[in-house]
Scaffold this motif. Structure first.
Motif, short mmCIF file in Angstrom:
data_model
loop_
_atom_site.label_atom_id
_atom_site.label_comp_id
_atom_site.label_asym_id
_atom_site.label_seq_id
_atom_site.Cartn_x
_atom_site.Cartn_y
_atom_site.Cartn_z
N PRO A 56 0.84 -1.38 -0.10
CA PRO A 56 0.05 -0.01 -0.08
C PRO A 56 0.89 1.44 -0.01
CG PRO A 56 0.08 -0.69 2.16
CD PRO A 56 0.94 -1.63 1.20
N PHE A 57 0.20 2.30 -0.66
CA PHE A 57 0.87 3.70 -0.61
C PHE A 57 -0.23 4.59 -0.24
CE2 PHE A 57 3.37 1.02 -3.37
CZ PHE A 57 4.52 1.13 -3.34
N ILE A 58 0.35 5.82 0.30
CA ILE A 58 -0.67 6.88 0.73
C ILE A 58 -0.32 8.26 0.60
CG2 ILE A 58 0.20 6.98 3.17
CD1 ILE A 58 -3.24 7.07 3.85
N GLN A 59 -1.23 9.13 0.20
CA GLN A 59 -0.70 10.49 -0.21
C GLN A 59 -1.63 11.33 0.67
OE1 GLN A 59 1.89 8.90 -2.45
NE2 GLN A 59 1.56 10.94 -3.51
N PHE A 60 -1.28 12.64 1.41
CA PHE A 60 -2.17 13.50 2.01
C PHE A 60 -2.21 14.86 1.45
CE2 PHE A 60 -1.29 10.21 4.96
CZ PHE A 60 -2.36 10.01 5.74
N TYR A 61 -3.16 15.26 1.02
CA TYR A 61 -3.40 16.50 0.22
C TYR A 61 -3.94 17.44 1.02
CZ TYR A 61 -1.18 13.95 -3.82
OH TYR A 61 -0.56 13.42 -4.60
N GLY A 62 -3.62 18.77 1.10
CA GLY A 62 -4.25 19.63 1.84
C GLY A 62 -5.40 20.50 0.94
N PHE A 88 -4.87 15.56 11.95
CA PHE A 88 -3.76 14.37 11.93
C PHE A 88 -2.59 14.66 12.59
CE2 PHE A 88 -6.78 12.62 8.70
CZ PHE A 88 -6.87 11.64 8.81
N GLY A 89 -2.36 15.83 12.95
CA GLY A 89 -1.09 16.45 13.43
C GLY A 89 -0.23 17.15 12.69
N PRO A 90 0.68 17.60 13.09
CA PRO A 90 1.76 18.33 12.18
C PRO A 90 2.38 17.38 11.31
CG PRO A 90 2.52 18.62 14.74
CD PRO A 90 1.33 17.52 14.48
N SER A 91 2.82 18.17 9.92
CA SER A 91 3.23 17.40 8.95
C SER A 91 4.28 16.32 9.21
CB SER A 91 3.56 18.29 7.70
OG SER A 91 4.71 19.06 8.22
N ASP A 128 6.37 11.86 -3.51
CA ASP A 128 6.11 13.15 -2.95
C ASP A 128 6.03 14.38 -3.70
OD1 ASP A 128 8.79 12.90 -3.62
OD2 ASP A 128 9.57 14.06 -1.79
N GLU A 129 6.30 14.09 -5.20
CA GLU A 129 6.27 14.90 -6.03
C GLU A 129 4.74 14.95 -6.92
OE1 GLU A 129 8.61 17.33 -6.98
OE2 GLU A 129 9.59 16.84 -5.15
N VAL A 130 4.05 14.07 -6.59
CA VAL A 130 2.63 13.71 -7.46
C VAL A 130 1.52 14.59 -6.91
CG1 VAL A 130 0.80 12.13 -7.96
CG2 VAL A 130 3.03 11.28 -7.35
N LYS A 188 1.52 19.49 -4.22
CA LYS A 188 2.43 18.39 -3.70
C LYS A 188 1.83 18.02 -2.55
CE LYS A 188 6.52 19.71 -6.03
NZ LYS A 188 7.89 19.89 -5.94
N PRO A 189 1.80 16.30 -2.13
CA PRO A 189 1.34 15.98 -0.71
C PRO A 189 2.14 16.44 0.42
CG PRO A 189 2.61 14.39 -2.13
CD PRO A 189 2.58 15.37 -2.99
N ILE A 190 1.46 16.42 1.41
CA ILE A 190 2.10 16.64 2.63
C ILE A 190 3.06 15.54 3.03
CG2 ILE A 190 1.84 17.35 5.22
CD1 ILE A 190 0.70 19.55 3.06
N TYR A 191 2.49 14.13 2.72
CA TYR A 191 3.47 13.10 2.73
C TYR A 191 2.72 12.29 1.66
CZ TYR A 191 5.02 8.52 3.71
OH TYR A 191 5.48 7.21 3.64
N GLY A 192 3.71 11.71 0.85
CA GLY A 192 3.65 10.78 -0.31
C GLY A 192 4.59 9.90 -0.14
N GLY A 193 3.85 8.38 -0.12
CA GLY A 193 4.93 7.35 -0.08
C GLY A 193 4.21 6.04 0.58
N PRO A 194 5.22 5.02 0.89
CA PRO A 194 4.64 3.88 1.52
C PRO A 194 3.78 4.08 2.75
CG PRO A 194 6.97 3.55 1.15
CD PRO A 194 6.54 4.99 0.87
N ALA A 195 2.65 3.16 2.82
CA ALA A 195 1.77 3.47 3.88
C ALA A 195 1.88 2.73 4.99
CB ALA A 195 0.25 3.09 3.44
N THR A 196 2.98 1.54 4.95
CA THR A 196 3.37 0.78 5.96
C THR A 196 5.02 0.85 6.26
OG1 THR A 196 3.43 -1.29 4.89
CG2 THR A 196 1.30 -1.04 5.71
N GLY A 197 5.51 0.42 7.54
CA GLY A 197 6.85 0.43 7.58
C GLY A 197 7.33 -0.72 7.45
#
Length: 464
Positions: free
Chosen positions: A49-55, A118-121, A383-385, A391-400
């Protein structure tokens, strides 16, 4: 509708519409396309999974991200039409795509929460609470064969922002490959008629030779003696914490590097540190073999390089093996040299030998016993999508953790701390007591290097 408790202070509700199949906007070729022999090894037959957060974006405030992305998805699948098909397994466990245009799964959702809640970026990094609500596991969709190859959920937020989450069948692509798809999706969402980078299949470029010949040593696929020693970490006793490595922490570790090793990358020094501290924390039998496995991008290793539009799995695994005693009792430079050698061993012949081994050995899974697998995703570009909201606040894998054994893996991601400095986030999974020992070992290494560790969310490194 489901309620989510993501932290002691954040509770929100997600309302989802029923998942739908999104097919290409135009007729696409009806054909069968074989995956490469790198693609269809056992260790890649799982979902990632991947996840992107957008403001919120004032310029796009009148647009609906769900509709924008849904329409763009139908057009993007015309170019990436194999994603709209289904994997089948042929003779010799060979995976191939039935390009039937059935489509990918798409979920529209709304959450009664703002991005700010969700808290600070700098706190947005894996593992993400409530991932199961932000990326709903549609019943029957998780299989490797005869299932949709992509699952996408777009969740609107109260603030006008949204969360884009995607689940990928890893046999089809790696992080760099799915990033190319998502960048194409974003370009079309912003008005382009076609991707700026044309997707290229060409999976035969990474097939085994005829006849295959295993010409290199591949510790990463060795069959382990399961009668001896500690096995995999039990799933019922695992906790995960994230450690942050910024300029101070990296400088601390570099101060421990012996001069004879020469230039070492940030990745190498962090990984050697994590591996050594992890094995010390697990307190294994001193004579147990322990293994570090690294995913290495092969684009620069093969000649000619893979086409720029190639979106299959473009990496091989390389491993270093030693005993628990040697790793724990030798200085830090010993672990670092093993990590550096695991990287430097990979050349074109190594890549070809890997493809041959996968075929000769029946598409095996990588070694798991007392293994630590690391994947560096800090440069895949998610992180560039930009879908039109910035651009997303965070963009990348959703799990560690990745692979079907997440307790043995760490996925490195990048983010910024509260000072705006770039840091590398390294999640790690260990039994609870071992995690306490790990944190102590890591703190001790940094203290030995005369660079004190700061408290959680105060310095450049903390653990959660």
């Amino acid at each position: 509708m489901a309620s989510c408790h993501s932290s002691p202070t954040l509770v929100f509700t997600v309302r989802r519409r029923q998942a739908e199949l999104i097919a290409p906007a135009k007729p696409t070729p009806r054909e069968v396309k074989k995956l490469s022999d790198i693609d269809d090894q056992e260790g890649l037959r799982f979902q990632i999974p991947f996840i992107q957060f957008y403001g919120n974006n004032k310029e796009s405030s009148m647009k609906d991200p769900v509709e924008v992305i849904r329409k763009a998805l139908t057009k993007t699948l015309v170019f990436y039409y194999p994603f709209a098909g289904r994997l089948r397994e042929g003779p010799g466990r060979k995976l191939m795509v039935d390009c039937n245009g059935e489509g990918v799964l798409f979920i529209e959702a709304d959450a009664d929460v703002t991005l700010h809640q969700f808290g600070p970026s700098y706190l947005l990094h894996p593992p993400f609470p409530c991932l199961e609500e932000l990326l709903h596991d549609v019943p029957g969709s998780r299989g490797v064969t005869n299932c949709p190859l992509l699952l996408i959920q777009v969740t609107r937020l109260k603030c006008g922002g949204f969360i884009f989450a995607l689940r990928l069948n890893h046999s089809m692509s790696d992080g760099f490959g799915i990033a190319k798809f998502m960048k194409a999706l974003a370009e079309i969402a912003c008005g382009a008629t076609e991707p700026s980078l044309t997707p290229v299949w060409c999976r035969e470029l990474l097939n085994a030779r005829n006849p295959p010949r295993i010409s290199r040593t591949h510790h990463e696929y060795e069959v382990e003696n399961k009668a001896k020693g500690t096995m995999m970490i039990p799933l019922n006793d695992v906790v995960q914490r994230c450690f942050f490595f910024g300029p101070r922490e990296v400088a601390s570790l570099r101060s421990l590097v012996p001069k004879h090793l020469g230039r070492c990358t940030t990745f190498e020094v962090i990984t050697a540190c994590m591996w050594r501290c992890r094995i010390r924390a697990l307190q294994l039998d001193p004579e147990d073999d322990v293994r570090f496995i690294y995913t290495i991008n092969i684009n620069a290793k093969v000649n000619p390089p893979l086409p720029k539009g190639y979106y299959g799995n473009g990496f091989v695994l390389s491993a270093a093996v030693t005993t628990s005693r040697r790793l724990c009792e030798n200085p830090f430079g010993y672990a670092l040299e093993l990590v550096k050698n695991a990287k430097s061993n990979v050349d074109e012949e190594y890549v070809r030998s890997t493809s041959d081994l996968i075929v000769v050995k029946g598409r095996p899974h990588q070694a798991t016993t007392r293994s630590y697998l690391v994947s560096n995703t800090t440069r895949i570009g998610l992180d560039e999508v930009d879908f039109g909201w910035g651009k997303p606040i965070y963009g990348g894998p959703a799990t560690g953790g990745i692979t079907s054994f997440p307790q043995m893996t760490s996925v490195y991601v990048s983010c910024k701390n509260h000072k705006g400095e770039h840091v590398i986030v390294v999640p790690i999974s260990l039994p609870a007591k071992a995690m306490e020992r790990f944190a102590t070992e890591l703190e001790g290494m940094l203290r030995h290097a005369s660079q004190p560790i700061m408290g959680a969310h105060q310095g450049l490194m903390s653990f959660l």
